[in-house]
Design a protein around this motif. Sequence first.
Motif, PDB file in Angstrom:
ATOM      1  N   LEU A  18       0.830  -1.206   0.000  1.00 22.47           N
ATOM      2  CA  LEU A  18       0.000   0.000   0.000  1.00 22.47           C
ATOM      3  C   LEU A  18       0.863   1.254   0.000  1.00 22.47           C
ATOM      4  O   LEU A  18       0.571   2.232  -0.704  1.00 22.47           O
ATOM      5  N   GLY A  19       1.950   1.239   0.772  1.00 23.48           N
ATOM      6  CA  GLY A  19       2.807   2.419   0.861  1.00 23.48           C
ATOM      7  C   GLY A  19       3.475   2.763  -0.456  1.00 23.48           C
ATOM      8  O   GLY A  19       3.394   3.895  -0.942  1.00 23.48           O
ATOM      9  N   TRP A  20       4.137   1.772  -1.065  1.00 24.57           N
ATOM     10  CA  TRP A  20       4.802   2.031  -2.346  1.00 24.57           C
ATOM     11  C   TRP A  20       3.785   2.335  -3.443  1.00 24.57           C
ATOM     12  O   TRP A  20       4.019   3.179  -4.309  1.00 24.57           O
ATOM     13  N   GLY A  21       2.653   1.643  -3.392  1.00 22.51           N
ATOM     14  CA  GLY A  21       1.638   1.856  -4.421  1.00 22.51           C
ATOM     15  C   GLY A  21       0.981   3.214  -4.375  1.00 22.51           C
ATOM     16  O   GLY A  21       0.551   3.739  -5.409  1.00 22.51           O
ATOM     17  N   GLY A  83       1.755  10.195   5.097  1.00 23.39           N
ATOM     18  CA  GLY A  83       1.576  10.019   3.661  1.00 23.39           C
ATOM     19  C   GLY A  83       0.188  10.422   3.205  1.00 23.39           C
ATOM     20  O   GLY A  83       0.031  11.071   2.164  1.00 23.39           O
ATOM     21  N   ALA A  84      -0.843  10.051   3.975  1.00 23.27           N
ATOM     22  CA  ALA A  84      -2.219  10.434   3.632  1.00 23.27           C
ATOM     23  C   ALA A  84      -2.359  11.952   3.641  1.00 23.27           C
ATOM     24  O   ALA A  84      -2.981  12.532   2.732  1.00 23.27           O
ATOM     25  N   ALA A  85      -1.760  12.608   4.640  1.00 26.99           N
ATOM     26  CA  ALA A  85      -1.827  14.072   4.704  1.00 26.99           C
ATOM     27  C   ALA A  85      -1.132  14.708   3.506  1.00 26.99           C
ATOM     28  O   ALA A  85      -1.622  15.690   2.922  1.00 26.99           O
ATOM     29  N   TRP A 160      -7.006  13.597 -11.544  1.00 26.48           N
ATOM     30  CA  TRP A 160      -5.844  13.365 -10.678  1.00 26.48           C
ATOM     31  C   TRP A 160      -6.071  13.805  -9.240  1.00 26.48           C
ATOM     32  O   TRP A 160      -5.571  13.184  -8.302  1.00 26.48           O
ATOM     33  N   ARG A 161      -6.863  14.856  -9.023  1.00 22.93           N
ATOM     34  CA  ARG A 161      -7.073  15.339  -7.650  1.00 22.93           C
ATOM     35  C   ARG A 161      -7.856  14.319  -6.821  1.00 22.93           C
ATOM     36  O   ARG A 161      -7.445  13.947  -5.711  1.00 22.93           O
ATOM     37  N   ASP A 162      -8.979  13.850  -7.326  1.00 17.51           N
ATOM     38  CA  ASP A 162      -9.782  12.877  -6.578  1.00 17.51           C
ATOM     39  C   ASP A 162      -9.091  11.523  -6.498  1.00 17.51           C
ATOM     40  O   ASP A 162      -9.262  10.789  -5.513  1.00 17.51           O
ATOM     41  N   ALA A 163      -8.294  11.192  -7.511  1.00 20.32           N
ATOM     42  CA  ALA A 163      -7.534   9.938  -7.451  1.00 20.32           C
ATOM     43  C   ALA A 163      -6.575   9.954  -6.261  1.00 20.32           C
ATOM     44  O   ALA A 163      -6.424   8.950  -5.549  1.00 20.32           O
ATOM     45  N   LEU A 164      -5.938  11.094  -6.021  1.00 20.79           N
ATOM     46  CA  LEU A 164      -5.016  11.204  -4.888  1.00 20.79           C
ATOM     47  C   LEU A 164      -5.758  11.083  -3.559  1.00 20.79           C
ATOM     48  O   LEU A 164      -5.211  10.558  -2.575  1.00 20.79           O
ATOM     49  N   LEU A 165      -6.986  11.533  -3.498  1.00 27.92           N
ATOM     50  CA  LEU A 165      -7.774  11.388  -2.271  1.00 27.92           C
ATOM     51  C   LEU A 165      -8.090   9.915  -1.995  1.00 27.92           C
ATOM     52  O   LEU A 165      -8.079   9.474  -0.838  1.00 27.92           O
ATOM     53  N   VAL A 166      -8.368   9.148  -3.040  1.00 29.87           N
ATOM     54  CA  VAL A 166      -8.591   7.708  -2.864  1.00 29.87           C
ATOM     55  C   VAL A 166      -7.324   7.045  -2.340  1.00 29.87           C
ATOM     56  O   VAL A 166      -7.367   6.203  -1.424  1.00 29.87           O
ATOM     57  N   LEU A 167      -6.175   7.437  -2.889  1.00 30.09           N
ATOM     58  CA  LEU A 167      -4.911   6.876  -2.425  1.00 30.09           C
ATOM     59  C   LEU A 167      -4.632   7.263  -0.976  1.00 30.09           C
ATOM     60  O   LEU A 167      -4.077   6.465  -0.199  1.00 30.09           O
ATOM     61  N   ALA A 168      -5.017   8.476  -0.581  1.00 34.26           N
ATOM     62  CA  ALA A 168      -4.866   8.895   0.816  1.00 34.26           C
ATOM     63  C   ALA A 168      -5.681   7.988   1.741  1.00 34.26           C
ATOM     64  O   ALA A 168      -5.225   7.613   2.833  1.00 34.26           O
ATOM     65  N   ALA A 169      -6.875   7.608   1.292  1.00 32.62           N
ATOM     66  CA  ALA A 169      -7.701   6.694   2.091  1.00 32.62           C
ATOM     67  C   ALA A 169      -7.021   5.330   2.235  1.00 32.62           C
ATOM     68  O   ALA A 169      -7.063   4.709   3.308  1.00 32.62           O
ATOM     69  N   LEU A 170      -6.367   4.861   1.161  1.00 35.42           N
ATOM     70  CA  LEU A 170      -5.654   3.584   1.229  1.00 35.42           C
ATOM     71  C   LEU A 170      -4.471   3.661   2.195  1.00 35.42           C
ATOM     72  O   LEU A 170      -4.154   2.672   2.872  1.00 35.42           O
ATOM     73  N   GLU A 171      -3.829   4.805   2.278  1.00 33.72           N
ATOM     74  CA  GLU A 171      -2.745   4.975   3.255  1.00 33.72           C
ATOM     75  C   GLU A 171      -3.270   4.891   4.682  1.00 33.72           C
ATOM     76  O   GLU A 171      -2.589   4.402   5.582  1.00 33.72           O
ATOM     77  N   CYS A 172      -4.482   5.353   4.912  1.00 35.22           N
ATOM     78  CA  CYS A 172      -5.095   5.208   6.237  1.00 35.22           C
ATOM     79  C   CYS A 172      -5.323   3.729   6.562  1.00 35.22           C
ATOM     80  O   CYS A 172      -5.205   3.311   7.722  1.00 35.22           O
ATOM     81  N   VAL A 173      -5.651   2.935   5.535  1.00 33.59           N
ATOM     82  CA  VAL A 173      -5.772   1.491   5.725  1.00 33.59           C
ATOM     83  C   VAL A 173      -4.424   0.904   6.152  1.00 33.59           C
ATOM     84  O   VAL A 173      -4.342   0.056   7.050  1.00 33.59           O
ATOM     85  N   ALA A 174      -3.336   1.369   5.514  1.00 38.18           N
ATOM     86  CA  ALA A 174      -1.997   0.895   5.882  1.00 38.18           C
ATOM     87  C   ALA A 174      -1.689   1.232   7.336  1.00 38.18           C
ATOM     88  O   ALA A 174      -1.092   0.413   8.062  1.00 38.18           O
TER      89      ALA A 174
END
Length: 389
Positions: A18-21, A83-85, A160-174
Amino acid sequence: MKRPDLALILATALTQTLGWGTLFTPFALVVQPMEADLGWSRALLNGAFTLGLLVAGALAIPVGRHVDREGGKLPLVGGPLLGAAGLVMWSTATHPAVFYLAWVVIGCAHATALWTPAMAVVVALAREPMRAITLITFLTGFTGTIFIPLNAALVGALGWRDALLVLAALECVAAAVAWWQFSAAPARVATPLPGGGLRAALRRPAFWGLALCFAGHAFIGTAMGAHLVPLLRELDLPEASVILLAALHGPFQVAARIGLFLLGTRASTQVVGVISTWLLPLGLLWLALAPAEFTALLPFVLFWAMADGLLTIVRSAGTAEILGREGYGAVTGALTLVSVGPRVAAPILVALIWEAQGGYGAVPWLLAAIGVLAALAFLYAVMSKEAAS
Protein backbone atom coordinates in the motif's frame (compact mmCIF):
# COMPACT_ATOMS: atom_id res chain seq x y z
CA MET A 1 7.23 -21.08 9.05
CA LYS A 2 6.26 -20.19 12.62
CA ARG A 3 2.92 -18.47 13.05
CA PRO A 4 4.25 -15.20 14.57
CA ASP A 5 6.55 -14.81 11.55
CA LEU A 6 3.62 -15.37 9.20
CA ALA A 7 1.54 -12.60 10.84
CA LEU A 8 4.54 -10.25 10.74
CA ILE A 9 5.19 -11.10 7.08
CA LEU A 10 1.60 -10.60 5.93
CA ALA A 11 1.14 -7.31 7.80
CA THR A 12 4.48 -5.93 6.59
CA ALA A 13 3.85 -7.02 2.99
CA LEU A 14 0.43 -5.34 3.00
CA THR A 15 1.64 -2.05 4.50
CA GLN A 16 4.61 -1.94 2.11
CA THR A 17 2.47 -2.73 -0.92
CA LEU A 18 0.00 0.00 0.00
CA GLY A 19 2.81 2.42 0.86
CA TRP A 20 4.80 2.03 -2.35
CA GLY A 21 1.64 1.86 -4.42
CA THR A 22 0.24 5.13 -3.04
CA LEU A 23 3.37 7.17 -2.25
CA PHE A 24 5.74 6.25 -5.09
CA THR A 25 3.90 4.76 -8.07
CA PRO A 26 1.36 7.58 -8.70
CA PHE A 27 3.86 10.31 -9.55
CA ALA A 28 4.66 9.12 -13.09
CA LEU A 29 0.94 8.77 -13.84
CA VAL A 30 -0.06 12.19 -12.48
CA VAL A 31 2.69 14.30 -14.07
CA GLN A 32 1.07 14.71 -17.48
CA PRO A 33 -2.46 15.46 -16.15
CA MET A 34 -0.92 18.07 -13.83
CA GLU A 35 0.99 19.61 -16.75
CA ALA A 36 -2.20 19.87 -18.78
CA ASP A 37 -4.28 21.17 -15.87
CA LEU A 38 -1.86 23.64 -14.27
CA GLY A 39 0.56 24.47 -17.07
CA TRP A 40 3.59 23.70 -14.93
CA SER A 41 6.81 22.46 -16.53
CA ARG A 42 7.97 18.87 -16.16
CA ALA A 43 11.21 20.12 -14.58
CA LEU A 44 9.24 21.93 -11.89
CA LEU A 45 7.13 18.84 -11.21
CA ASN A 46 10.11 16.50 -11.04
CA GLY A 47 11.87 18.92 -8.71
CA ALA A 48 9.25 18.21 -6.05
CA PHE A 49 9.75 14.45 -6.43
CA THR A 50 13.52 14.92 -6.08
CA LEU A 51 12.98 17.04 -2.97
CA GLY A 52 10.90 14.25 -1.45
CA LEU A 53 13.72 11.73 -2.06
CA LEU A 54 16.25 14.08 -0.45
CA VAL A 55 14.04 14.58 2.62
CA ALA A 56 13.59 10.82 2.94
CA GLY A 57 17.35 10.29 2.76
CA ALA A 58 18.08 12.99 5.33
CA LEU A 59 15.68 11.36 7.81
CA ALA A 60 16.90 7.79 7.28
CA ILE A 61 19.41 7.75 10.15
CA PRO A 62 17.26 9.45 12.84
CA VAL A 63 14.29 7.23 11.95
CA GLY A 64 16.52 4.15 12.09
CA ARG A 65 17.85 5.19 15.51
CA HIS A 66 14.30 5.62 16.77
CA VAL A 67 13.38 2.12 15.60
CA ASP A 68 16.48 0.71 17.33
CA ARG A 69 15.63 2.40 20.62
CA GLU A 70 11.85 2.54 20.75
CA GLY A 71 10.57 0.05 18.17
CA GLY A 72 8.73 0.55 14.91
CA LYS A 73 5.22 1.39 16.11
CA LEU A 74 5.42 5.19 15.84
CA PRO A 75 7.04 5.40 12.38
CA LEU A 76 5.10 2.53 10.81
CA VAL A 77 1.73 3.75 12.12
CA GLY A 78 2.43 7.48 11.88
CA GLY A 79 4.21 7.29 8.52
CA PRO A 80 1.15 6.24 6.52
CA LEU A 81 -0.86 9.00 8.23
CA LEU A 82 1.80 11.50 7.14
CA GLY A 83 1.58 10.02 3.66
CA ALA A 84 -2.22 10.43 3.63
CA ALA A 85 -1.83 14.07 4.70
CA GLY A 86 0.74 14.68 1.97
CA LEU A 87 -1.50 13.14 -0.68
CA VAL A 88 -4.45 15.30 0.44
CA MET A 89 -2.21 18.39 0.30
CA TRP A 90 -0.99 17.35 -3.16
CA SER A 91 -4.60 16.98 -4.37
CA THR A 92 -5.34 20.60 -3.39
CA ALA A 93 -2.22 22.13 -4.97
CA THR A 94 -2.81 25.15 -7.17
CA HIS A 95 0.56 26.78 -6.42
CA PRO A 96 4.03 25.19 -6.68
CA ALA A 97 4.78 26.05 -3.04
CA VAL A 98 1.90 23.86 -1.84
CA PHE A 99 2.99 21.06 -4.18
CA TYR A 100 6.57 21.19 -2.92
CA LEU A 101 5.40 21.28 0.71
CA ALA A 102 3.25 18.22 0.00
CA TRP A 103 6.33 16.38 -1.22
CA VAL A 104 8.29 17.38 1.89
CA VAL A 105 5.52 15.67 3.91
CA ILE A 106 5.51 12.67 1.54
CA GLY A 107 9.31 12.48 1.86
CA CYS A 108 8.87 12.23 5.64
CA ALA A 109 6.36 9.44 5.02
CA HIS A 110 8.85 7.62 2.77
CA ALA A 111 11.44 7.72 5.56
CA THR A 112 9.05 6.51 8.26
CA ALA A 113 6.68 4.12 6.46
CA LEU A 114 8.63 2.51 3.63
CA TRP A 115 11.05 -0.39 3.66
CA THR A 116 14.04 0.51 5.89
CA PRO A 117 12.16 0.91 9.23
CA ALA A 118 9.87 -2.00 8.30
CA MET A 119 12.85 -4.26 7.59
CA ALA A 120 14.47 -3.20 10.88
CA VAL A 121 11.38 -4.49 12.67
CA VAL A 122 11.40 -7.74 10.67
CA VAL A 123 15.10 -8.35 11.35
CA ALA A 124 14.54 -7.77 15.07
CA LEU A 125 11.34 -9.80 15.51
CA ALA A 126 11.34 -12.58 12.89
CA ARG A 127 12.59 -16.03 13.89
CA GLU A 128 13.98 -16.51 10.37
CA PRO A 129 14.73 -12.97 9.09
CA MET A 130 16.10 -13.94 5.67
CA ARG A 131 13.13 -16.18 4.80
CA ALA A 132 10.72 -13.55 6.15
CA ILE A 133 12.29 -10.78 4.05
CA THR A 134 12.36 -13.05 0.99
CA LEU A 135 8.65 -13.77 1.29
CA ILE A 136 7.84 -10.09 1.91
CA THR A 137 9.75 -9.06 -1.22
CA PHE A 138 7.96 -11.77 -3.18
CA LEU A 139 4.57 -10.41 -2.11
CA THR A 140 5.51 -6.75 -2.62
CA GLY A 141 6.92 -7.60 -6.05
CA PHE A 142 3.38 -7.32 -7.37
CA THR A 143 3.00 -3.69 -6.25
CA GLY A 144 3.50 -2.27 -9.74
CA THR A 145 1.30 -4.94 -11.28
CA ILE A 146 -1.54 -3.85 -8.98
CA PHE A 147 -1.05 -0.13 -8.61
CA ILE A 148 0.07 1.03 -12.05
CA PRO A 149 -3.24 0.03 -13.69
CA LEU A 150 -5.20 0.99 -10.55
CA ASN A 151 -3.70 4.48 -10.43
CA ALA A 152 -4.18 4.92 -14.18
CA ALA A 153 -7.84 3.86 -13.85
CA LEU A 154 -8.41 6.23 -10.92
CA VAL A 155 -6.88 9.18 -12.74
CA GLY A 156 -8.89 8.38 -15.87
CA ALA A 157 -12.18 7.97 -14.01
CA LEU A 158 -11.90 10.62 -11.28
CA GLY A 159 -9.21 13.05 -12.39
CA TRP A 160 -5.84 13.36 -10.68
CA ARG A 161 -7.07 15.34 -7.65
CA ASP A 162 -9.78 12.88 -6.58
CA ALA A 163 -7.53 9.94 -7.45
CA LEU A 164 -5.02 11.20 -4.89
CA LEU A 165 -7.77 11.39 -2.27
CA VAL A 166 -8.59 7.71 -2.86
CA LEU A 167 -4.91 6.88 -2.42
CA ALA A 168 -4.87 8.90 0.82
CA ALA A 169 -7.70 6.69 2.09
CA LEU A 170 -5.65 3.58 1.23
CA GLU A 171 -2.75 4.98 3.26
CA CYS A 172 -5.10 5.21 6.24
CA VAL A 173 -5.77 1.49 5.72
CA ALA A 174 -2.00 0.89 5.88
CA ALA A 175 -1.87 2.80 9.19
CA ALA A 176 -4.66 0.63 10.57
CA VAL A 177 -2.86 -2.57 9.51
CA ALA A 178 0.37 -1.36 11.14
CA TRP A 179 -1.55 -0.55 14.34
CA TRP A 180 -2.95 -4.10 14.35
CA GLN A 181 0.52 -5.51 13.67
CA PHE A 182 1.94 -3.88 16.80
CA SER A 183 -1.07 -4.45 19.04
CA ALA A 184 0.31 -7.84 20.14
CA ALA A 185 4.00 -7.24 19.40
CA PRO A 186 6.76 -5.79 21.60
CA ALA A 187 7.01 -2.02 21.27
CA ARG A 188 10.77 -2.03 21.62
CA VAL A 189 13.07 -3.62 19.06
CA ALA A 190 16.48 -3.50 20.66
CA THR A 191 18.52 -1.77 23.34
CA PRO A 192 21.72 -0.37 21.86
CA LEU A 193 24.90 -1.32 23.67
CA PRO A 194 27.47 1.37 24.56
CA GLY A 195 29.83 2.02 21.67
CA GLY A 196 27.91 -0.24 19.29
CA GLY A 197 25.53 0.31 16.44
CA LEU A 198 26.18 2.98 13.83
CA ARG A 199 29.41 4.42 15.24
CA ALA A 200 30.98 0.99 15.39
CA ALA A 201 29.72 0.14 11.88
CA LEU A 202 31.22 3.30 10.40
CA ARG A 203 34.65 2.15 11.57
CA ARG A 204 34.33 -1.18 9.76
CA PRO A 205 35.56 -1.60 6.17
CA ALA A 206 32.60 -3.93 5.53
CA PHE A 207 30.17 -1.02 6.03
CA TRP A 208 31.87 1.06 3.34
CA GLY A 209 31.98 -1.92 1.00
CA LEU A 210 28.23 -2.34 1.38
CA ALA A 211 27.68 1.42 1.06
CA LEU A 212 29.55 1.54 -2.27
CA CYS A 213 27.77 -1.57 -3.52
CA PHE A 214 24.27 -0.32 -2.66
CA ALA A 215 25.02 3.18 -3.99
CA GLY A 216 26.08 1.66 -7.32
CA HIS A 217 22.97 -0.49 -7.41
CA ALA A 218 20.80 2.55 -6.64
CA PHE A 219 22.42 4.49 -9.50
CA ILE A 220 21.85 1.66 -11.97
CA GLY A 221 18.29 1.03 -10.80
CA THR A 222 17.07 4.61 -11.15
CA ALA A 223 18.96 5.12 -14.42
CA MET A 224 17.34 2.04 -15.91
CA GLY A 225 13.95 2.91 -14.48
CA ALA A 226 14.02 6.34 -16.11
CA HIS A 227 15.67 5.45 -19.42
CA LEU A 228 15.04 1.77 -20.26
CA VAL A 229 12.02 2.34 -22.51
CA PRO A 230 13.60 5.13 -24.61
CA LEU A 231 16.86 3.14 -24.76
CA LEU A 232 15.03 0.11 -26.18
CA ARG A 233 13.05 2.31 -28.58
CA GLU A 234 16.34 3.72 -29.85
CA LEU A 235 17.25 0.18 -30.97
CA ASP A 236 14.29 0.32 -33.41
CA LEU A 237 12.53 -2.59 -31.74
CA PRO A 238 8.78 -2.88 -32.33
CA GLU A 239 6.83 -1.03 -29.64
CA ALA A 240 5.21 -4.27 -28.44
CA SER A 241 8.67 -5.78 -27.91
CA VAL A 242 9.85 -2.71 -25.98
CA ILE A 243 6.88 -2.84 -23.61
CA LEU A 244 7.12 -6.62 -23.15
CA LEU A 245 10.85 -6.52 -22.38
CA ALA A 246 10.26 -3.80 -19.79
CA ALA A 247 7.27 -5.65 -18.32
CA LEU A 248 9.17 -8.95 -17.98
CA HIS A 249 11.43 -7.41 -15.33
CA GLY A 250 8.74 -7.89 -12.67
CA PRO A 251 7.96 -11.59 -13.27
CA PHE A 252 11.66 -12.50 -13.60
CA GLN A 253 12.38 -10.62 -10.38
CA VAL A 254 9.63 -12.47 -8.51
CA ALA A 255 10.79 -15.81 -9.94
CA ALA A 256 14.29 -15.24 -8.53
CA ARG A 257 12.82 -14.48 -5.10
CA ILE A 258 10.66 -17.63 -5.21
CA GLY A 259 13.76 -19.69 -5.98
CA LEU A 260 15.61 -18.15 -3.05
CA PHE A 261 12.66 -18.76 -0.72
CA LEU A 262 12.49 -22.43 -1.75
CA LEU A 263 16.19 -22.84 -0.97
CA GLY A 264 15.45 -21.66 2.58
CA THR A 265 18.32 -21.85 5.07
CA ARG A 266 20.53 -23.64 2.53
CA ALA A 267 21.20 -20.28 0.85
CA SER A 268 23.77 -18.01 2.48
CA THR A 269 22.92 -14.34 2.05
CA GLN A 270 26.56 -13.56 1.38
CA VAL A 271 26.80 -16.13 -1.42
CA VAL A 272 23.51 -14.89 -2.90
CA GLY A 273 24.89 -11.34 -2.71
CA VAL A 274 28.09 -12.24 -4.56
CA ILE A 275 26.15 -14.04 -7.31
CA SER A 276 23.55 -11.29 -7.72
CA THR A 277 26.06 -8.44 -7.77
CA TRP A 278 27.93 -10.12 -10.65
CA LEU A 279 24.70 -10.89 -12.51
CA LEU A 280 24.02 -7.16 -12.74
CA PRO A 281 27.08 -6.13 -14.83
CA LEU A 282 26.72 -9.35 -16.85
CA GLY A 283 23.20 -8.30 -17.84
CA LEU A 284 24.32 -4.79 -18.75
CA LEU A 285 27.21 -6.08 -20.84
CA TRP A 286 24.72 -8.35 -22.60
CA LEU A 287 22.61 -5.27 -23.36
CA ALA A 288 25.65 -3.48 -24.78
CA LEU A 289 26.69 -6.37 -27.04
CA ALA A 290 23.46 -8.16 -28.02
CA PRO A 291 21.78 -7.65 -31.40
CA ALA A 292 18.70 -5.44 -31.38
CA GLU A 293 16.25 -8.35 -31.37
CA PHE A 294 13.65 -9.38 -28.81
CA THR A 295 14.96 -12.89 -28.16
CA ALA A 296 18.59 -11.71 -28.06
CA LEU A 297 17.74 -9.16 -25.36
CA LEU A 298 15.79 -11.56 -23.12
CA PRO A 299 18.92 -12.70 -21.21
CA PHE A 300 19.66 -9.03 -20.39
CA VAL A 301 16.24 -8.64 -18.77
CA LEU A 302 16.59 -11.99 -16.99
CA PHE A 303 20.04 -11.22 -15.50
CA TRP A 304 19.09 -7.66 -14.55
CA ALA A 305 15.78 -8.70 -12.95
CA MET A 306 17.33 -11.60 -11.02
CA ALA A 307 20.04 -9.29 -9.68
CA ASP A 308 17.51 -6.62 -8.79
CA GLY A 309 15.18 -9.07 -7.07
CA LEU A 310 17.89 -10.76 -5.03
CA LEU A 311 19.77 -7.57 -4.10
CA THR A 312 16.62 -6.17 -2.49
CA ILE A 313 16.80 -9.10 -0.06
CA VAL A 314 20.57 -8.90 0.33
CA ARG A 315 20.31 -5.19 1.16
CA SER A 316 18.14 -6.07 4.18
CA ALA A 317 19.16 -9.55 5.33
CA GLY A 318 22.76 -9.32 4.11
CA THR A 319 23.42 -6.17 6.10
CA ALA A 320 22.32 -7.95 9.27
CA GLU A 321 24.47 -10.98 8.42
CA ILE A 322 27.60 -8.97 7.61
CA LEU A 323 27.35 -6.10 10.11
CA GLY A 324 25.17 -7.70 12.79
CA ARG A 325 21.75 -6.79 14.16
CA GLU A 326 22.88 -4.25 16.75
CA GLY A 327 21.83 -0.76 15.71
CA TYR A 328 20.38 -2.24 12.51
CA GLY A 329 17.89 0.60 11.97
CA ALA A 330 20.52 3.36 12.18
CA VAL A 331 23.05 1.36 10.13
CA THR A 332 20.61 0.69 7.30
CA GLY A 333 19.50 4.31 7.52
CA ALA A 334 23.10 5.38 6.94
CA LEU A 335 23.39 3.02 3.98
CA THR A 336 20.18 4.52 2.58
CA LEU A 337 21.56 8.04 3.03
CA VAL A 338 24.73 7.16 1.09
CA SER A 339 22.55 5.97 -1.83
CA VAL A 340 20.41 9.12 -2.06
CA GLY A 341 22.90 11.11 -4.14
CA PRO A 342 23.43 8.40 -6.79
CA ARG A 343 19.69 7.67 -6.92
CA VAL A 344 18.84 11.32 -7.58
CA ALA A 345 21.74 12.01 -9.95
CA ALA A 346 21.47 8.94 -12.18
CA PRO A 347 18.51 9.92 -14.42
CA ILE A 348 19.94 13.40 -14.95
CA LEU A 349 23.47 12.17 -15.72
CA VAL A 350 22.23 9.58 -18.22
CA ALA A 351 20.08 12.25 -19.88
CA LEU A 352 23.14 14.50 -20.21
CA ILE A 353 25.13 11.64 -21.77
CA TRP A 354 22.29 11.02 -24.21
CA GLU A 355 22.24 14.70 -25.19
CA ALA A 356 26.03 14.94 -25.53
CA GLN A 357 26.40 11.80 -27.65
CA GLY A 358 23.09 11.87 -29.46
CA GLY A 359 22.12 8.42 -28.21
CA TYR A 360 22.39 5.81 -25.48
CA GLY A 361 25.32 3.88 -26.98
CA ALA A 362 27.72 4.54 -24.09
CA VAL A 363 25.16 4.13 -21.30
CA PRO A 364 25.15 0.29 -20.98
CA TRP A 365 28.95 0.32 -20.82
CA LEU A 366 28.94 3.00 -18.11
CA LEU A 367 26.34 1.13 -16.06
CA ALA A 368 28.21 -2.17 -16.49
CA ALA A 369 31.40 -0.54 -15.18
CA ILE A 370 29.50 0.77 -12.16
CA GLY A 371 28.05 -2.73 -11.70
CA VAL A 372 31.54 -4.25 -11.66
CA LEU A 373 32.64 -1.72 -9.02
CA ALA A 374 29.53 -2.54 -6.95
CA ALA A 375 30.24 -6.29 -7.22
CA LEU A 376 33.86 -5.81 -6.13
CA ALA A 377 32.69 -3.63 -3.24
CA PHE A 378 30.30 -6.32 -2.01
CA LEU A 379 33.05 -8.95 -2.27
CA TYR A 380 35.30 -6.63 -0.25
CA ALA A 381 32.58 -6.30 2.42
CA VAL A 382 32.25 -10.10 2.70
CA MET A 383 36.02 -10.61 2.87
CA SER A 384 36.38 -7.83 5.47
CA LYS A 385 33.70 -9.45 7.60
CA GLU A 386 35.42 -12.84 7.41
CA ALA A 387 38.80 -11.30 8.26
CA ALA A 388 37.32 -9.59 11.32
CA SER A 389 35.59 -12.74 12.61
